[in-house]
Design a protein around this motif. Structure first.
Motif, PDB file in Angstrom:
ATOM      1  N   LEU B  11      56.302  53.596  22.171  1.00 14.71           N
ATOM      2  CA  LEU B  11      57.589  53.341  22.175  1.00 14.71           C
ATOM      3  C   LEU B  11      57.567  53.586  23.329  1.00 14.71           C
ATOM      4  O   LEU B  11      57.688  55.196  23.926  1.00 14.71           O
ATOM      5  CB  LEU B  11      58.143  54.395  20.525  1.00 14.71           C
ATOM      6  N   VAL B  12      58.737  53.321  24.067  1.00 18.35           N
ATOM      7  CA  VAL B  12      58.933  53.567  25.411  1.00 18.35           C
ATOM      8  C   VAL B  12      59.628  54.860  25.559  1.00 18.35           C
ATOM      9  O   VAL B  12      60.410  54.991  24.239  1.00 18.35           O
ATOM     10  CB  VAL B  12      59.249  52.772  25.984  1.00 18.35           C
ATOM     11  N   ASP B  13      59.319  55.816  26.293  1.00 20.70           N
ATOM     12  CA  ASP B  13      60.296  57.105  26.042  1.00 20.70           C
ATOM     13  C   ASP B  13      61.779  56.656  26.512  1.00 20.70           C
ATOM     14  O   ASP B  13      62.111  57.382  28.058  1.00 20.70           O
ATOM     15  CB  ASP B  13      59.076  58.098  26.549  1.00 20.70           C
ATOM     16  N   GLU B  37      48.378  54.634  15.738  1.00 16.67           N
ATOM     17  CA  GLU B  37      47.617  54.947  14.144  1.00 16.67           C
ATOM     18  C   GLU B  37      46.172  54.216  14.261  1.00 16.67           C
ATOM     19  O   GLU B  37      44.456  54.367  14.307  1.00 16.67           O
ATOM     20  CB  GLU B  37      48.365  55.925  13.458  1.00 16.67           C
ATOM     21  N   LEU B  38      46.549  53.161  14.749  1.00 20.32           N
ATOM     22  CA  LEU B  38      46.301  51.681  13.692  1.00 20.32           C
ATOM     23  C   LEU B  38      45.167  51.607  15.251  1.00 20.32           C
ATOM     24  O   LEU B  38      43.933  50.834  15.500  1.00 20.32           O
ATOM     25  CB  LEU B  38      46.650  50.431  13.277  1.00 20.32           C
ATOM     26  N   ASP B  39      45.895  52.039  16.610  1.00 22.62           N
ATOM     27  CA  ASP B  39      45.358  51.726  17.815  1.00 22.62           C
ATOM     28  C   ASP B  39      44.985  49.871  18.350  1.00 22.62           C
ATOM     29  O   ASP B  39      43.810  49.907  19.201  1.00 22.62           O
ATOM     30  CB  ASP B  39      43.674  52.279  18.359  1.00 22.62           C
ATOM     31  N   ILE B  40      45.948  49.887  17.907  1.00 24.74           N
ATOM     32  CA  ILE B  40      46.234  48.222  18.206  1.00 24.74           C
ATOM     33  C   ILE B  40      47.472  48.062  19.945  1.00 24.74           C
ATOM     34  O   ILE B  40      47.422  46.608  19.528  1.00 24.74           O
ATOM     35  CB  ILE B  40      46.568  47.799  17.056  1.00 24.74           C
ATOM     36  N   ARG B  41      48.227  48.770  19.878  1.00 24.92           N
ATOM     37  CA  ARG B  41      49.551  48.186  21.234  1.00 24.92           C
ATOM     38  C   ARG B  41      48.380  47.732  21.903  1.00 24.92           C
ATOM     39  O   ARG B  41      49.312  47.198  22.094  1.00 24.92           O
ATOM     40  CB  ARG B  41      49.113  49.752  21.872  1.00 24.92           C
ATOM     41  N   GLU B  42      47.451  47.827  22.445  1.00 23.30           N
ATOM     42  CA  GLU B  42      47.531  46.583  23.190  1.00 23.30           C
ATOM     43  C   GLU B  42      47.158  45.466  22.990  1.00 23.30           C
ATOM     44  O   GLU B  42      46.861  44.860  23.513  1.00 23.30           O
ATOM     45  CB  GLU B  42      45.918  46.898  24.243  1.00 23.30           C
ATOM     46  N   TYR B  59      62.371  48.593  23.779  1.00 26.56           N
ATOM     47  CA  TYR B  59      61.654  50.138  22.769  1.00 26.56           C
ATOM     48  C   TYR B  59      60.288  50.102  23.062  1.00 26.56           C
ATOM     49  O   TYR B  59      59.293  51.564  22.772  1.00 26.56           O
ATOM     50  CB  TYR B  59      62.695  50.606  21.426  1.00 26.56           C
ATOM     51  N   PHE B  60      59.909  48.657  22.242  1.00 22.71           N
ATOM     52  CA  PHE B  60      58.222  48.962  21.944  1.00 22.71           C
ATOM     53  C   PHE B  60      57.469  48.306  22.547  1.00 22.71           C
ATOM     54  O   PHE B  60      57.630  47.628  24.323  1.00 22.71           O
ATOM     55  CB  PHE B  60      57.747  47.555  20.991  1.00 22.71           C
ATOM     56  N   ASN B  61      56.328  49.604  23.074  1.00 20.43           N
ATOM     57  CA  ASN B  61      55.479  49.113  24.152  1.00 20.43           C
ATOM     58  C   ASN B  61      54.032  48.382  24.166  1.00 20.43           C
ATOM     59  O   ASN B  61      53.051  48.716  24.839  1.00 20.43           O
ATOM     60  CB  ASN B  61      54.916  50.893  24.983  1.00 20.43           C
TER      61      ASN B  61
END
Ligand SMILES: Cc1ncc(C[n+]2csc(CCOP(=O)(O)OP(=O)(O)O)c2C)c(N)n1
Ligand code: SF4
Ligand SMILES: [Mg+2]
Lengths: 67, 246, 354
Positions: B11-13, B37-42, B59-61
């Motif tokens: 999440l963008v801070d 937690e699932l380490d999928i952001r990238e 908002y979502f990074n």
């Protein structure tokens, strides 16, 4: 002693945390914040168990739970 | 002492612009925690709707796309088919998903697109100022049914999970609520499963989240949460409507 | 030497897109373009691409919106009513600077109209078509070979300027068969340069956002001004046209697409009768070859526009000659004129000159 810290720049005073806290540790401030809301605060220091329910319901990531 | 709830890096801070007590903020945080937690952001691509959550792209990074009202499932389909290695989610309101975009919802479920849909049911059109939604309850007032939704004029609210459960392609359907802290925890579990399903190539997964719009309901956030529990859940019962284990 | 293949126009269009590197197609059936999705339904899997028969044109264009945001070459096709449904999505693609490619195999209109050829979608194609301020590059083939070769040009222009591009054909061009020679080697998408805006795996880079909105005070106008500058460059550099026997002409017939084929026959009949008649055919309808036409108008003072619509294309001709020449119109809205009929019109206008 566990505690919560409320980020007054993020809190919008929705009071959801007040109802989420089973032990009724949270109350609203009597003075408003820079963003114009009455932010939440830990009213009874010794009662917080650090369960984090208040942070779960907080829509604005305004509550830090320290344990 | 240790901080036990670090802000998710997915999440963008920065503060979100939703109204005080609005459920959108809660669900945003949950999705971001799950991405962490699932380490999928990238390798996640999110689809932002037209509705109050139009700003989800800020908002979502992760990589984000914002598209036409209601077309999230079609956009997500295009992304997922072109980049199967990406995790694709579509975040949608009830007007977006169940009214203007109903065809895209139904058909992406029928095709069992391997995508994840997060459906925020707040029984109202939030962004445009509180008009009737396909999910507005009978008797509930809105700016376009000021006397309350009536069967004669407006017909019945649409129960999306129940309806989609008729489709073989809809592999995972669950309805949860963010009106209480335990509800939030259950919602997170459900959304996490909807993402895990995609990683496991299970097919179409959707979580319907009963949420609040205190502003347009004319209630305080606390009253709004109570409205969800007392008025919405009897019409929209919580639970799993389809699961891959079935 | 490339081989000549006998193909239907719609198939050439689809094959041309595949050879140009298209790896995603979404569409919805509508006559007279059904051969395009039918062809793509087996051809896409063959080249490792995706084919989806969408639930509607609305869904199809939005699938393209998503797919092309990942940086790959995409295509959708439809015919008039279906293209109308796609307009909101095309506007979003323009607003998000996505280089989608689509084709309109035009039928008679308005409404359900008929399934025969028409040119009634000229305004829709050349004036943006959807809401907001934008343009689409519009290429107008007049033979099956061009149907096959224009998709590649559309992709290249679309990607160079980050704008949508389209082929504007019609039922005749879609349905007829002619030999096709592709004027380019098949493009392997893997050899194409990766776009610095494409969504996907974000490892090691900043996250990216594809969107068409900007609510910040004054920002949207800045975005639009930047896009306007790209449109200006396109107008300056990318207009294409074809002149035939215009140098000594007293009358020039202006026509595009199918009309230009028919008009070419009529011009030949006129030349055979000793009349000094030429033909001007825009190949890109947007950008319109305004300068080329204005140059002809320096010495030709009479134009006859032939179009299968009520008088849409004629407006661009009139804007280009800008009052320096007389422009007559032979309009056949959703009717296909014969060369004889066009010749009769040429004779009428020609006799009236001076
Ligand atoms: C094609 C189109 N029609 C209508 C609108 C206007 N519009 C914007 S948001 C919205 C309703 C959103 O309601 P919902 O999906 O329930 O989201 P919420 O704001 O309640 O989260 C509408 C009708 C639009 N932007 N585009
Ligand atoms: S209008 Fe309603 S849905 Fe929109 S941000 Fe405000 S409370 Fe949330
Ligand atoms: Mg809503």
């Amino acid at each position: 002693m566990p505690e919560i810290r409320v980020d007054e720049t993020r809190c919008k005073g929705c009071e959801l945390c007040v109802t989420a806290c089973n032990l009724k540790c949270i109350a609203m401030s009597e003075t408003f914040s820079v963003t114009g809301y009455y932010p939440a605060k830990l009213a009874k220091l010794e009662c917080c168990t650090g369960c984090g329910l208040c942070a779960q319901i907080c829509p604005d990531l305004a509550i830090e739970v320290w344990k | 002492m240790k901080l036990i709830n670090k802000k998710p890096s997915s999440l963008v801070d920065k503060p979100m612009r939703y109204c005080p007590g609005c459920g959108h903020g809660i669900v945003h945080r949950l999705i971001a925690e799950i991405m962490d937690e699932l380490d999928i952001r990238e390798h996640t691509v999110g689809v932002a709707p037209v509705g109050c959550a139009v700003f989800a792209d800020e908002y979502f990074n992760c990589d984000m796309i914002q598209g036409p009202h209601g077309r999230g499932p079609a956009i997500a389909t295009g992304i997922k088919r072109s980049k199967p290695e990406c995790i694709v989610f579509s975040y949608q309101g009830d007007g977006d998903l169940a009214s203007i975009g109903m065809a895209e919802t139904v058909h992406s479920a029928a095709r069992s697109e391997n995508i994840t849909i997060i459906f925020i049911n707040n029984a109202i059109y939030g962004m445009t100022g509180g008009q009737m939604a396909p999910t507005t309850l009978l008797g509930q007032t809105s700016s376009t049914c000021p006397a309350g939704r009536s069967v004669a004029v407006n017909g019945y609210p649409i129960k999306v999970c129940e309806m989609l459960a008729q489709l073989e392609g809809a592999r995972y359907l669950e309805r949860t609520s963010v009106s209480t802290a335990p509800g939030v925890i259950k919602t997170k579990k459900a959304i996490k499963k909807a993402f895990q399903n995609q990683i496991d190539c299970v097919g179409f997964s959707m979580v319907e989240v009963l949420s609040t719009c205190p502003t347009n309901w004319g209630m305080t956030p606390v009253q709004g949460a109570r409205f969800v529990d007392e008025k919405m859940t009897p019409i929209y019962p919580l639970g799993v409507f389809r699961s891959p284990e079935q | 030497m490339a081989e000549k293949i006998l193909m239907k126009g719609n198939e050439a269009l689809a094959e041309g897109a595949v050879r140009a590197g298209c790896r995603f197609f979404a569409g919805y059936p509508i006559t007279p373009q059904n051969e395009v999705p039918e062809y793509m339904s087996w051809r896409m899997p063959e080249v490792g691409g995706s084919f989806i028969q969408a639930e509607s044109e609305v869904a199809a264009i939005n699938m393209l919106y998503g797919a092309s945001a990942t940086g790959i070459r995409t295509m959708t096709s439809s015919s008039s009513p279906g293209i109308s449904l796609k307009q909101e999505g095309i506007s979003y693609c323009a607003g998000a600077d996505l280089p989608i490619f689509f084709a309109n195999v035009v039928r008679g209109g308005p409404g359900l109209g008929n399934i025969a050829a028409g040119q009634g979608d000229y305004f829709q194609s050349t004036r943006g078509g959807g809401h907001g301020d934008y343009y689409t590059i519009v290429m107008a083939p007049n033979c099956v070979e061009e149907m096959g070769n224009f998709p590649r040009r559309c992709y290249e222009l679309a990607e160079k300027y980050r704008v949508p591009a389209m082929v504007l054909a019609d039922a005749i061009l879609g349905q007829m068969m002619e030999p096709v020679e592709f004027d380019f080697e098949p493009v392997d998408p893997k050899t194409l340069k990766a776009h610095d805006w494409a969504l996907g795996i974000a490892a090691g880079r900043e996250r990216r956002i594809v969107r068409s909105y900007d609510l910040r005070e004054g920002k949207l106008e800045l975005l639009n001004l930047e896009r306007m500058e790209r449109y200006r460059k396109i107008q300056e550099k990318e207009a294409l046209h074809e002149n035939r026997q215009t140098d000594d002409a007293k009358l020039v017939v202006a026509a595009y697409g199918t009309s230009s084929r028919i008009a070419a026959g009529a011009v030949k009949m006129a030349r055979d009768k000793g009349m000094k008649v030429g033909l001007f055919r825009p190949i890109t309808l947007w950008p319109f070859p305004t300068k080329a036409l204005a140059t002809i108008a320096e010495h030709v003072k009479n134009f006859l526009v032939v179009e299968m619509s009520m008088g849409q294309f004629v407006e661009d001709v009139r804007l280009a000659v800008c009052g320096t020449a007389r422009v007559d119109l032979y309009a056949r809205p959703a009717g296909v004129p014969s060369a004889d009929e066009v010749f009769t019109e040429i004779e009428k206008v020609y006799q009236g000159i001076r």
